[in-house]
Design a protein around this motif. Structure first.
Motif, PDB file in Angstrom:
ATOM      1  N   LYS B 373      37.839  33.289  33.632  1.00  0.00           N
ATOM      2  CA  LYS B 373      37.311  34.195  34.657  1.00  0.00           C
ATOM      3  C   LYS B 373      38.053  34.022  35.987  1.00  0.00           C
ATOM      4  O   LYS B 373      38.207  34.966  36.752  1.00  0.00           O
ATOM      5  CB  LYS B 373      35.814  33.922  34.866  1.00  0.00           C
ATOM      6  N   ASN B 374      38.438  32.825  36.283  1.00  0.00           N
ATOM      7  CA  ASN B 374      39.095  32.561  37.568  1.00  0.00           C
ATOM      8  C   ASN B 374      40.464  33.245  37.601  1.00  0.00           C
ATOM      9  O   ASN B 374      41.322  32.958  36.764  1.00  0.00           O
ATOM     10  CB  ASN B 374      39.246  31.045  37.730  1.00  0.00           C
ATOM     11  N   PRO B 375      40.657  34.180  38.545  1.00  0.00           N
ATOM     12  CA  PRO B 375      41.901  34.968  38.509  1.00  0.00           C
ATOM     13  C   PRO B 375      43.158  34.124  38.662  1.00  0.00           C
ATOM     14  O   PRO B 375      44.195  34.436  38.076  1.00  0.00           O
ATOM     15  CB  PRO B 375      41.748  35.931  39.684  1.00  0.00           C
ATOM     16  N   LEU B 376      43.052  33.034  39.427  1.00  0.00           N
ATOM     17  CA  LEU B 376      44.250  32.229  39.652  1.00  0.00           C
ATOM     18  C   LEU B 376      44.641  31.487  38.368  1.00  0.00           C
ATOM     19  O   LEU B 376      45.817  31.470  37.971  1.00  0.00           O
ATOM     20  CB  LEU B 376      44.007  31.244  40.795  1.00  0.00           C
ATOM     21  N   THR B 379      46.093  33.823  35.998  1.00  0.00           N
ATOM     22  CA  THR B 379      47.487  34.097  36.347  1.00  0.00           C
ATOM     23  C   THR B 379      48.414  33.066  35.726  1.00  0.00           C
ATOM     24  O   THR B 379      49.429  33.404  35.125  1.00  0.00           O
ATOM     25  CB  THR B 379      47.668  34.057  37.878  1.00  0.00           C
ATOM     26  N   GLU B 407      50.347  41.454  38.601  1.00  0.00           N
ATOM     27  CA  GLU B 407      49.291  42.412  38.903  1.00  0.00           C
ATOM     28  C   GLU B 407      48.060  41.681  39.465  1.00  0.00           C
ATOM     29  O   GLU B 407      47.445  42.122  40.431  1.00  0.00           O
ATOM     30  CB  GLU B 407      48.947  43.155  37.603  1.00  0.00           C
ATOM     31  N   ILE B 408      47.746  40.542  38.863  1.00  0.00           N
ATOM     32  CA  ILE B 408      46.562  39.803  39.306  1.00  0.00           C
ATOM     33  C   ILE B 408      46.812  39.114  40.649  1.00  0.00           C
ATOM     34  O   ILE B 408      46.031  39.225  41.584  1.00  0.00           O
ATOM     35  CB  ILE B 408      46.157  38.735  38.263  1.00  0.00           C
ATOM     36  N   THR B 409      47.907  38.405  40.757  1.00  0.00           N
ATOM     37  CA  THR B 409      48.209  37.671  41.992  1.00  0.00           C
ATOM     38  C   THR B 409      49.614  38.012  42.467  1.00  0.00           C
ATOM     39  O   THR B 409      50.578  37.320  42.129  1.00  0.00           O
ATOM     40  CB  THR B 409      48.109  36.147  41.754  1.00  0.00           C
ATOM     41  N   PRO B 410      49.764  39.092  43.213  1.00  0.00           N
ATOM     42  CA  PRO B 410      51.116  39.518  43.589  1.00  0.00           C
ATOM     43  C   PRO B 410      51.754  38.675  44.687  1.00  0.00           C
ATOM     44  O   PRO B 410      52.852  38.981  45.123  1.00  0.00           O
ATOM     45  CB  PRO B 410      50.902  40.958  44.061  1.00  0.00           C
ATOM     46  N   THR B 411      51.059  37.628  45.132  1.00  0.00           N
ATOM     47  CA  THR B 411      51.603  36.863  46.258  1.00  0.00           C
ATOM     48  C   THR B 411      52.217  35.537  45.837  1.00  0.00           C
ATOM     49  O   THR B 411      52.549  34.710  46.681  1.00  0.00           O
ATOM     50  CB  THR B 411      50.486  36.583  47.281  1.00  0.00           C
ATOM     51  N   LEU B 412      52.384  35.322  44.539  1.00  0.00           N
ATOM     52  CA  LEU B 412      52.925  34.039  44.071  1.00  0.00           C
ATOM     53  C   LEU B 412      54.425  34.130  43.807  1.00  0.00           C
ATOM     54  O   LEU B 412      54.875  34.938  42.995  1.00  0.00           O
ATOM     55  CB  LEU B 412      52.222  33.628  42.777  1.00  0.00           C
ATOM     56  N   TYR B 416      57.597  35.913  40.437  1.00  0.00           N
ATOM     57  CA  TYR B 416      58.785  36.756  40.604  1.00  0.00           C
ATOM     58  C   TYR B 416      60.038  36.010  40.147  1.00  0.00           C
ATOM     59  O   TYR B 416      60.935  36.584  39.547  1.00  0.00           O
ATOM     60  CB  TYR B 416      58.935  37.182  42.065  1.00  0.00           C
ATOM     61  N   LEU B 441      61.851  36.686  49.734  1.00  0.00           N
ATOM     62  CA  LEU B 441      61.271  37.299  50.928  1.00  0.00           C
ATOM     63  C   LEU B 441      59.826  36.865  51.159  1.00  0.00           C
ATOM     64  O   LEU B 441      59.303  36.989  52.259  1.00  0.00           O
ATOM     65  CB  LEU B 441      61.345  38.823  50.820  1.00  0.00           C
ATOM     66  N   LEU B 442      59.179  36.377  50.107  1.00  0.00           N
ATOM     67  CA  LEU B 442      57.796  35.922  50.275  1.00  0.00           C
ATOM     68  C   LEU B 442      57.733  34.590  51.021  1.00  0.00           C
ATOM     69  O   LEU B 442      56.721  34.255  51.604  1.00  0.00           O
ATOM     70  CB  LEU B 442      57.118  35.770  48.912  1.00  0.00           C
ATOM     71  N   LEU B 444      60.530  32.604  53.317  1.00  0.00           N
ATOM     72  CA  LEU B 444      61.920  32.489  53.773  1.00  0.00           C
ATOM     73  C   LEU B 444      62.351  31.048  54.009  1.00  0.00           C
ATOM     74  O   LEU B 444      63.531  30.756  54.098  1.00  0.00           O
ATOM     75  CB  LEU B 444      62.104  33.289  55.061  1.00  0.00           C
TER      76      LEU B 444
END
Lengths: 154, 773
Positions: B373-376, B379, B407-412, B416, B441-442, B444
């Protein structure tokens, strides 16, 4: 599940790239991001155990003198919405900051269809406020379908 | 004469005080009066080497000698004159030795130090420098004598005993090493002071190593045990080192119970060393007993709850059919996922060698995926699955999973980065580099992802983008971009990828040139393509590629050079074991896998230029199309070249590698690669060139360049063996590819028509040899 710690931190020159990932699909220009970063404590990322998942941007409303703190942007990644109290943490941050800046109220304009978020604001003590719209004369109206919510802190 | 000697002494003093100009005037005065004064010639060489205001020093990075070549040749001539007039003069020989040491020619320095010493045995200082040169040259036999003589001249320092002992050690004469150690121990027994604490500690454990090497295991054991229980102030402080040696000794003596106790002590000191666990199994004699190993590891995991190894190891030896494997794996993975460890896959990657275990892993992780259940955490689970499918070459599924996790965590950032890696595996290099840049770029300030981006850009042959990104983290004082700085800081991976990319670009441009050339014959409408620009590209990419490959070897030469001071310094500090390690490392320096790769690439490139010599020479001949180019062409060309200089300039002496091309390609002067071949094929017999695909390929190409086709057949045989050995391993895949290339080229040689009868008979021999393979 709610035990996962949510922490907040300011933007830095090095992590501005995260901003648009959180607000996606809305993209903000880099000039806006720079302004956010320069505003220091007025703009914060929310971290879900060290991963940025939310962002809040605050603005001071000035009518001759500063009168209110506006939450001009609050956004949390879809998968992390509601369940983990990220929004509450961000809103609480704004509520705590306002008195430090000698502002007596906190306001927000929300899309009227976003009932979930509206409910959270209600839970946090915000109330619909159609009358005051004129007072905040330089609140740029964010479209027809937004409602104004306020919370007095005095 | 006396006056001359006085003047010379004066000149020498001025030289030592760095008054080079004054010293030089005095020398010239002496030579005017007495043109046969050999010492003055030698001193003049030495002065000029340091002092040559007319031709400034070369400032290029990674240069071992910064003196310009014209100065060097003047100095060499002066030394020759000096030798002519005073072949056995101790002073001039000493000065000559100092000069050769400055220009890192240790053979000549040794030669002159030896002359200087034999003509003036009272000057013991020479021995010290001579010893350093001998050590650098690995001439260990003579080293014993020089070290011993110096010890006798200066017996007041422990360092001199240590260096003599090591000289014996390097000649495998451990008995004499111990004798020397005993001598000094007796002398200093009661005279040790606080400053000697570490040196003494190191010497004591070094002695244990000597006993061990002499195969006197009982003595070793007693000695180590005494050191371990010692309460004295001046004892051995490297307990780990002692215990490791003790364990080794006990295992040889087959005292397994004690060995087991020793290794448990070591485990207590460092439970993160996986080798200790294997050693423990060995000492308990349970290497092949699964259930006992499980019990031991189970206990250890309770003993060291924070350590991963005892929890992981069972997975490596449990059979996939075993129900225990499944439950153990499930618990292990669940624990890691719950803690949010991103690198779960890397932990268990080694299990993928057993193909039976792969579906079990997949099933377990998929079952986690369904209920999480935990999205992280979800991921990370999807990230794991993406790795799984990438590993088994199902790239589409891998992409699918990594997209889900994004899609779930686009900031990791990691997500990428891995997406880029899958794309790279699919050979979508440009797209991969773009995604890697997104990751960068996320964050620097993350140099790791910065470097990765640079690497991916280079793989995609986007050199300028790569250099722009790399320059964000470099010091760009002398040049607008950071390539020069990356050379100064000896950044090998960057230069490697960079030179590979330049090689690809060179081949691409040469291809382009060939196409334009062929079109040129068909019709005369060639206005679209700027042929002189293509020529320029061929030349520049080739020159830079060659230069970069040699830069890497230059860095290795620096690594080798770096040891010189330690032939003296290590003994003063008393770090004997580290010194021996360093010697070992330096001996194997040119057999590192990266050297193999570069060696293979460089030799392939040069042999490619030889095989396509006709076309290449045409491309390098600018006079051919110079009149044809338009004004715009000329402008474009200059603009392109200026841009290349901004991005790629490293060496002031040869900014775009043109001189290198003249030497290697146009004039066929191959001494530079002969030198390399010598370095890699160390002839002292101490270390043998590794027989990996890259070293073999390098050797093949080197033989090919030199027309030694029959010798090259040996490499073909070796590579064939590797390609047949294990069809799944990465190395055999590369071997197969290289084998085909080699065969194609050797066949091409056989099929070419030659008029020369010698070459014709060579063709026959090669053909026969090939058939026997």
């Amino acid at each position: 599940m709610s035990t996962v710690p949510i922490t907040l931190d300011s933007l830095t020159v090095n992590n501005l790239g995260v901003f648009n990932k959180i607000t996606s699909p809305t993209e903000y220009p880099s000039s806006y991001l720079d302004k956010c970063r320069e505003s220091g404590e007025l703009c914060q990322y929310a971290y879900f155990s060290e991963v940025p998942v939310g962002v809040i941007v605050l603005d001071t409303i000035i009518n001759k003198t500063p009168i209110a703190l506006e939450i001009s942007l609050i956004k949390v990644l879809k998968s992390y919405k509601l369940e983990f109290n990220v929004e509450k943490k961000l809103i609480q941050y704004a509520l705590d900051l306002a008195p430090k800046r000698h502002l007596s109220s906190c306001i927000v304009q929300i899309n009227s269809k976003d009932t979930q978020l509206i409910n959270i604001f209600r839970e946090m003590g915000f109330a619909d406020d159609d009358i005051k719209k004129d007072i905040y004369c330089n609140v740029s109206s964010k479209g027809e379908d937004t409602i104004l919510m306020t919370k007095s802190l005095t | 004469m006396a006056e001359v000697e006085l003047q010379f002494r004066d000149a020498l003093q001025n030289y030592e005080n760095k008054n080079y100009k004054k010293s030089l005037t005095l020398i010239d005065k002496i030579l005017k009066k007495n043109s046969l004064h050999s010492q003055s010639y030698a001193l003049k060489a030495l002065i000029i080497h340091f002092y040559h205001p007319q031709s400034p020093d070369l400032k290029d990075p990674n240069l071992l000698i910064s003196t310009p070549p014209n100065i060097l040749s003047i100095c060499n001539d002066l030394i020759k004159t000096s030798v002519k007039y005073g072949p056995s003069n101790s002073i001039s020989a000493h000065l000559a030795a100092l000069y050769y040491r400055q220009i890192k020619n240790y053979e000549m320095a040794t030669h002159f130090y030896t002359i200087a010493y034999s003509n003036n045995p009272s000057n013991k200082g020479i021995l010290r420098d001579l010893s350093s040169c001998l050590s650098q040259l690995r001439t260990y036999k003579s080293l014993i004598k020089t070290r011993f003589d110096y010890l006798q001249a200066e017996p007041g320092y422990r360092a001199n005993y240590s260096s003599t002992s090591i000289a014996y050690y390097l000649n495998n004469d451990f008995n004499n090493s111990i004798k020397i150690e005993n001598q000094i121990e007796n002398i200093i027994k009661d005279k040790l002071i606080d400053e000697d604490l570490t040196e003494n500690s190191e010497c004591l454990i070094y002695k244990a190593l000597l006993f061990f090497n002499l195969e006197k295991y009982d003595e070793t054991l007693d000695y180590i045990n005494n050191l371990l229980i010692s309460n004295e102030k001046f004892k051995c402080y490297d307990i780990t080192g002692l215990l490791e040696l003790k364990f080794k000794t006990l295992m040889i003596l087959e005292k397994f119970h004690d060995a087991q106790l020793t290794i448990r002590l070591l485990l207590k000191r460092n439970p993160l060393n996986v080798q200790y666990y294997y050693d423990l199994f060995n000492s308990l004699k349970i290497e092949n007993n699964t259930s006992s190993k499980l019990i031991v590891l189970n206990k250890l995991s309770k003993f060291y709850p924070k350590v991963d190894i005892p929890k992981f190891l069972p997975l490596t030896f449990l059979n996939h059919n075993d129900e225990q494997f499944k439950s153990h794996l499930s618990n292990y993975l669940q624990d890691l996922f719950k803690r949010g460890v991103p690198s779960v896959f890397n932990n268990i990657k080694s299990l993928y060698n057993d193909s039976n275990k792969i579906p079990i892993i997949l099933n377990i992780v998929k079952s986690f995926e369904e209920i999480e259940k935990n999205p992280l955490i979800l991921t990370w689970i999807k990230y794991f699955l993406s790795h799984h499918f990438d590993k088994i070459n199902q790239f589409d599924l891998a992409i699918d999973y990594i997209n889900q996790s994004i899609e779930i965590t686009p900031t990791l950032i990691e997500l990428y980065m891995f997406k880029a890696r899958i794309l790279k595996h699919q050979n979508h290099l440009i797209e991969a580099s773009k995604i890697m840049n997104d990751a960068r770029l996320l964050d620097l300030q993350d140099r790791f992802v910065n470097s990765k981006t640079v690497k991916y850009y280079l793989r995609a042959d986007l050199i300028n983008e790569a250099i722009d990104v790399a320059s964000l983290f470099t010091k760009n004082d002398d040049e607008p971009k950071g390539v020069k700085d990356l050379h100064i800081v000896q950044c090998r991976w960057f230069i490697t990828e960079y030179s590979k990319s330049l090689t690809r670009l060179f081949k691409k441009s040469l291809n382009e040139f060939e196409v334009v050339l062929n079109n040129d014959h068909d019709d005369d409408s060639n206005e679209d393509s700027n042929i002189t620009l293509i020529q320029k590209k061929v030349e520049t990419y080739l020159g830079l590629a060659l230069q970069r490959y040699f830069s890497i070897f230059q860095i290795y030469a620096e690594y080798y050079e770096d040891q010189f001071d330690f032939h003296f310094y290590a003994f003063r500090k008393g770090t004997l074991r580290s010194y021996l390690q360093m010697i070992d490392w330096e001996d194997n320096l040119y057999h590192e896998s990266l050297v193999g790769e570069i060696y293979s690439d460089l030799m392939s490139l040069i042999s490619f230029t030889k095989e396509n010599n006709k076309l290449l020479l045409k491309a390098l001949d600018h006079s051919l199309y110079l009149n044809k180019r338009s004004k715009k062409d000329k402008k474009d060309e200059i603009k392109w070249k200026d841009n290349m200089l901004i991005y790629n300039k490293v060496l002031d002496s040869d900014p775009l590698g043109n001189e290198l091309i003249n030497k290697l390609i146009k004039n066929n002067e191959l001494d530079k690669i002969d030198e390399l071949e010598k370095l890699i094929n160390r002839c002292d017999g101490k270390t043998i060139k590794p027989e990996t695909v890259y070293f073999i390929n390098g050797q093949f190409n080197y033989d090919f360049i030199n027309g030694k086709y029959v010798v090259a057949l040996a490499s073909i045989r070796k590579i064939k063996e590797i390609s047949n050995s294990n069809s799944n391993s990465n190395e055999s895949k590369i071997a197969l590819k290289l084998l085909n290339e080699m065969l194609e080229r050797i066949n091409k040689f056989i099929e070419t028509e030659f008029d020369d009868p010698k070459t014709k008979s060579l063709q026959k021999v090669v053909k026969l040899g090939l058939m026997r393979l």
